[in-house]
Structure formats: C-alpha cells, structure tokens
Enzyme design. Structure first.
Site, PDB file in Angstrom:
ATOM      1  CB  ILE A 216      -1.030  -0.089   1.060  1.00 13.96           C
ATOM      2  CG1 ILE A 216      -2.044   1.067   1.179  1.00 13.96           C
ATOM      3  CG2 ILE A 216      -0.167   0.035   2.446  1.00 13.96           C
ATOM      4  CD1 ILE A 216      -3.139   1.045   1.991  1.00 13.96           C
ATOM      5  CB  ALA A 218       3.192   7.203  -2.926  1.00 11.63           C
ATOM      6  CD  GLU A 238      -0.377  -7.925   2.831  1.00 11.73           C
ATOM      7  OE1 GLU A 238      -0.396  -6.981   3.527  1.00 11.73           O
ATOM      8  OE2 GLU A 238       0.484  -9.080   3.324  1.00 11.73           O
TER       9      GLU A 238
END
Length: 433
Positions: A216, A218, A238
């Site tokens: 997760i 940028a 995931e």
C-alpha cells in the site's frame, strides 16, 4: 426461512451488544476498512463498565479511542501491526505489540496462543440463504469470528458482498446490530516524481503474464502507472486498492496466465475508495480468502512469475531490510512482506522487490545505511532479499557477496550520501570501492 427468524431474534441495539463484553475479555476487532465503527464507538462509550479489556487489531483506520491516554484502566490495546492511532500507546507502554507474520495471525486464535472471547466484526446484509459476507476485510477477521466464544456483528447494508471464502451464516452470529453507513475510505496517495521513477524501475522488472502482489502507498500505486503496456497480468495479493480497478478496465489485468485461481483476482482485504468497493460487490472476478490462505508462502509459490513489491524504512549495506520500526519505535509491523518474499522465492521465475526512496526527512537522511539504526528490526533478512529499487536504479542482491551487495546498493543511493557510504565500505571491507 429459518434464518430470517434467527435474524430477528438476535437484533440488538449497539448499546446492548457491547454489554456482552466483560472485564478481562480479549476482543478482536475487524480489520482496516472493515472496522465495525458503530460497535467500537458503543464499546468506548461503555468504558466505565470495563476493566482490562484487551483489544487486538492490525491496521486501524478508525479513531482508535480505546488506545488513547486515559483509557488504561478500561482497555489495553495489543497491536499486531502498529498504525497511527496505536503507535503512541505502544511507545508509552500503555499498549502492547505482538510480532507475527500476517499469514500466521489466524493460528494465534485457532491454536490457543491468543484465545478470542469476543469478535467485533462488520459484514454485509444476508443473502437469500442467510449468509453474510465479510466484504472488504476477510484477512484475520473471518478466522477471529470462527474462533470466538461470542460474535457480535454489525450488519451494514453498505458493505459490499465479496466472493470466495468470505461468508458467515447468521446462525453463527450471536448478536446483530443493523447499520447503514459508508465503508471507511482510503484516498489515493500523492505520487511525486521520486515515486514515479521508482515505479518505472519496478515496472521494468515485470514481465507479461506475471502475477502481482502489491503493498500500500504511493510507490505501489506508482508502479501501476507504468504497467499499462503489459499484457495478461494477474493479482494474488494480501490487499488491493483503486489502481487495480483501472488496469482491469484497461484490459491489462486479465488473470488468464495465472497458474493458481486462473481468471480471478485473489485477495484478503481491500483499502480504497467507493470506486473499489463498488467494483468488488457481487463480482466473481474478485475472490476473497482468509490471510492464512492468501499469504501462505506454500500457496504463493504456486503462482508462476509471481512478483511482490513492498516498501521499507531502511536497508543496510548487507541487504538487511527494516520495514517496521525507526530504531526501537514500532511504526508498523511485518505484515505480509516476508510471507510474499519467501513465497515468491519458491515460485517459478518469481522475483521480490523492496522499493524505497533514497532519502527521508526532505533529503536529510539516507535510507541506505552502513548498518541499521540502533534497535531497528530486521524484517526481511539479507538471505531473503532479492531486488532493492530506489529512484536511482535497481540493485539485484540475490547471489551476491557482501562486497558486491554493498557496491550495488551504494550505486542506487542518493548521490549526496554516496561518498560517505563509500568511506564506510572501505572501513568495513578493507578494500577500495
């Protein structure tokens, strides 16, 4: 149908539902965007009736008021992944941190290492057969409910119904609270020039037909920007966020070449905006499974050309990766990084990438360092690491000597810090760079 009778008999108000939590209980709350916010608010409002209630969680996207100063006699937070609302509690000693690979978290509940008294979860409305979906958060949330003495569910008609192994029958829910509110959203991150360069380097390592795991933030989102010319990519991850939807709609992600669950996206939880949540609703393209399946390295390895892309805090010249602490300060957790690094290493033609900006603190600190900071956690060991990527290039460490690793890493460090790193290299290895 019988389930409709069960449904009506088990509906309670939030204020009543949380009275079934008792002092000394261990309460596992639903994960990330799947947090049962109405139930958590009711629990916090009822705090004076509790003593030493342990709250277990990973990523907290809600308020996390139970972890705030002043709640010590009522609640003690036990994080398996530190996040903004829980970091201070861990650092100050008001809360605890339990290290655990993400894929092994369900085993904490099922094997009795961390018995669950109460599971607070958020699920979708029931289907015609009385099954509710765990929606955006399957991960450890479903296993927690399966192993809890009491299951209290917030049934939210705004929760998407996701496919796969993502369901609980109403007969397995003890108390039901009906709600109707938007799912917690995570806005897309800001992607700067540094992230774009890193994303471009990472994308250059991705071949057509690869199956991806993306973290997760940028950098993973930036990677997606540079995959638009690829073909027949798949997802086994995931989690996913909004960027994946765009690549599906563009025909880049087809999942046709996957060797495990071909034709489908396999994921354990979701964090994004309403666009993502609407996309997965009743969509057989997306299959949600508990994290002890999705993140099991033995499962991951079954994907041909598996590529994992994750971030970190620091890398030292041996290739040791710290992804979860700044010195002794716990800022996140191991999460699924090592699950995928190890699963990918066993995958045919698989590669794992640790992507990192070369500096922190507006260019004042190098993220490539001679040795990790005092107290820093080694998340991914030097023997596990494969590729390290910064905005300055790609360092492939697998199979390299310590000297060659250090040279490769210095070459992708920020130019402002290379001279100092070269001097450290000379001191460590007793040779010229």
């Amino acid at each position: 149908m019988e389930w409709k009778g069960i449904y009506k008999r088990r509906i309670v108000k939030p204020e009543e539902a949380v009275t079934y939590i008792k002092s000394g209980d261990r309460v596992v709350v639903g994960h990330a965007a799947g947090e049962p916010t109405v139930l958590i608010d009711a629990m916090v409002a009822n705090k004076e009736n509790y003593r030493n209630v342990e709250i277990v969680n990973l990523v907290v996207l809600g308020k996390g008021e139970y972890a705030k100063s002043g709640m010590e006699k009522n609640f003690r937070n036990n994080s398996i992944f530190a996040s903004t609302p829980t970091r201070d509690a861990i650092e100050s000693g008001r809360g605890d941190f339990t290290p655990c690979f993400f894929h092994q978290v369900p085993k904490l509940f099922s094997k009795g290492y961390m018995p669950v008294d109460v599971a607070l979860v958020q699920v979708s409305s029931p289907n015609e057969h009385g099954y509710c979906s765990f929606g955006v958060s399957n991960d450890y949330t479903k296993p927690a409910a399966e192993n809890a003495k009491i299951v209290i569910a917030e049934i939210n008609d705004k929760m998407p119904r996701t496919m796969g192994d993502s369901f609980i029958h109403l007969s397995d829910i003890d108390y039901i609270v009906e709600t109707s509110h938007p799912i917690i959203e995570l806005p897309p991150p800001k992607i700067g020039e540094v992230e774009k360069k890193i994303g471009e380097h990472c994308a250059s390592l991705v071949e057509d037909g690869s199956t991806l795991q993306l973290g997760i933030g940028a950098i993973p989102e930036a990677v997606l920007l540079f995959l638009k010319d690829k073909r027949n990519l798949g997802i086994h991850s995931e989690m996913i966020s909004d960027g994946v939807v765009e690549l599906v709609e563009a025909g880049v992600i087809t999942n046709k070449m996957k060797t495990l669950h071909p034709g489908t996206i396999v994921v354990s939880f979701l964090m994004g905006t309403k666009r993502l949540y609407d996309f997965v609703n009743n969509n057989p393209l997306v299959e949600m499974y508990p994290v002890d399946y999705v993140n099991d390295p033995i499962v991951i390895m079954k994907n041909y050309k598996m590529v994992s892309i994750n971030a970190c805090v620091q890398v030292d010249l041996m290739g040791q990766v710290c992804s979860e602490s700044i010195g002794r300060r716990q800022i996140s957790g191991v999460g699924g990084q090592v699950d995928f690094v190890r699963g990918v290493s066993m995958s045919e033609d698989g590669i794992s990438i640790i992507a990192i900006p070369s500096t922190a603190s507006k260019g004042k600190i190098s993220k490539i360092v001679p040795v990790l900071g005092a107290g820093a956690v080694v998340t991914t060991s030097r023997t596990d690491v494969d590729y390290i990527v910064t905005e300055y290039g790609i360092a492939h460490l697998k199979g390299k000597t310590l000297r060659d690793r250090a040279r490769a890493l210095i070459n992708i460090a920020h130019p402002d810090f290379r001279e100092g790193l070269i001097e450290e290299f000379k001191n460590i290895f007793k040779c010229e760079f």
